[in-house]
Design a protein around this motif. Structure first.
Motif, mmCIF file in Angstrom:
data_model
loop_
_atom_site.group_PDB
_atom_site.id
_atom_site.type_symbol
_atom_site.label_atom_id
_atom_site.label_comp_id
_atom_site.label_asym_id
_atom_site.label_seq_id
_atom_site.Cartn_x
_atom_site.Cartn_y
_atom_site.Cartn_z
ATOM 1 N N GLY A 146 1.162 -6.669 -10.579
ATOM 2 C CA GLY A 146 -0.251 -6.406 -10.349
ATOM 3 C C GLY A 146 -0.849 -7.337 -9.311
ATOM 4 N N SER A 147 -0.480 -8.591 -9.365
ATOM 5 C CA SER A 147 -0.986 -9.569 -8.410
ATOM 6 C C SER A 147 -0.492 -9.275 -6.999
ATOM 7 C CB SER A 147 -0.556 -10.972 -8.839
ATOM 8 O OG SER A 147 -1.052 -11.940 -7.960
ATOM 9 N N ALA B 180 0.402 -6.338 -5.874
ATOM 10 C CA ALA B 180 -0.286 -5.119 -5.441
ATOM 11 C C ALA B 180 -1.710 -5.422 -4.986
ATOM 12 C CB ALA B 180 -0.292 -4.090 -6.565
ATOM 13 N N LYS B 181 -2.388 -6.290 -5.687
ATOM 14 C CA LYS B 181 -3.772 -6.614 -5.361
ATOM 15 C C LYS B 181 -3.876 -7.413 -4.062
ATOM 16 C CE LYS B 181 -7.833 -8.943 -7.243
ATOM 17 N NZ LYS B 181 -8.355 -9.722 -8.357
ATOM 18 N N GLN B 182 -2.986 -8.381 -3.888
ATOM 19 C CA GLN B 182 -3.070 -9.264 -2.729
ATOM 20 C C GLN B 182 -2.426 -8.682 -1.471
ATOM 21 O OE1 GLN B 182 -2.321 -13.404 -3.326
ATOM 22 N NE2 GLN B 182 -2.990 -13.323 -5.452
ATOM 23 N N LYS B 183 -1.501 -7.748 -1.633
ATOM 24 C CA LYS B 183 -0.811 -7.118 -0.494
ATOM 25 C C LYS B 183 -0.177 -8.152 0.441
ATOM 26 C CE LYS B 183 -1.861 -2.859 -1.501
ATOM 27 N NZ LYS B 183 -0.985 -2.259 -2.448
ATOM 28 N N ALA C 190 3.785 -1.739 -5.579
ATOM 29 C CA ALA C 190 2.777 -2.672 -5.070
ATOM 30 C C ALA C 190 2.371 -2.335 -3.637
ATOM 31 C CB ALA C 190 3.278 -4.110 -5.162
ATOM 32 N N ASN D 27 3.178 -3.738 -0.874
ATOM 33 C CA ASN D 27 2.992 -4.895 0.000
ATOM 34 C C ASN D 27 4.116 -4.937 1.039
ATOM 35 O OD1 ASN D 27 4.720 -5.525 -2.245
ATOM 36 N ND2 ASN D 27 4.745 -7.624 -1.500
#
Length: 173
Positions: free
Chosen positions: A87-88, A90-93, A143, A145
């Motif tokens: 999740g982290s 995916a959020k931060q890319k 994600a 990223n």
């Protein structure tokens, strides 16, 4: 190593960027890491994983990573840590780095990371009590990223060799 990671990112960055600009773009990305070191197994303890994980975590912090460290973790905590890590990322890319040191094994062409609370008496116990590496890889794939690094420092000796049923099931897969 910087050049290799920069080159792997080049298809994802704007056209016309040179290598120096690509390296700069990589360095500008947020960095997140999950570092797991499992040493305290009841059936087959290991000496180095927790120490190695702690040392690596400190180095990653020096390189700008936001690091979550888990030492001697049970299955539920490993699952939650891997879910939160995905999740982290995916959020931060940004750049995601996963490191695992401890027992690992392969069963029916699937790779598993073994938490410290696993009790593996039969091959059927492995999917229920260990963490399928595919869970981590699927989360990183979703994600979206630009770069993920997965490092597995797993002891792949059969730590449960004194259990005849599991030994024979694992050797036949």
């Amino acid at each position: 190593l910087q050049h290799l990671s920069a080159l792997s990112l080049s298809p994802l960055l704007p056209a016309g960027l040179g290598l120096a600009a690509t390296v700069s773009a990589v360095h500008a990305l947020p960095r997140v890491a999950l570092v797991i070191g499992n040493s305290r197994y009841d059936a087959a303890p290991l000496r180095n994983p927790a120490n190695d994980a702690s040392a690596l975590a400190e180095e990653l912090k020096r390189f700008g990573f936001s690091v979550s460290v888990q030492l001697d973790v049970k299955r539920a905590a490993m699952e939650e840590g891997i879910r939160a890590f995905g999740g982290s990322v995916a959020k931060q890319k940004g750049v995601g780095l996963f490191y695992f040191a401890g027992h690992g094994l392969q069963l029916s062409w699937r790779n598993f990371l073994v938490p410290v609370d696993a009790v593996l008496d039969r091959a059927e116990d492995v999917p229920r009590q260990a963490i399928d590496l595919t869970t981590l890889l699927d989360g990183l794939n979703k994600a979206g990223n630009p770069l993920n690094i997965v490092i597995l420092d797993a002891c792949r000796d059969n730590p449960f060799a004194d259990r005849d049923t599991l030994r024979s099931d694992l050797s036949n897969s």
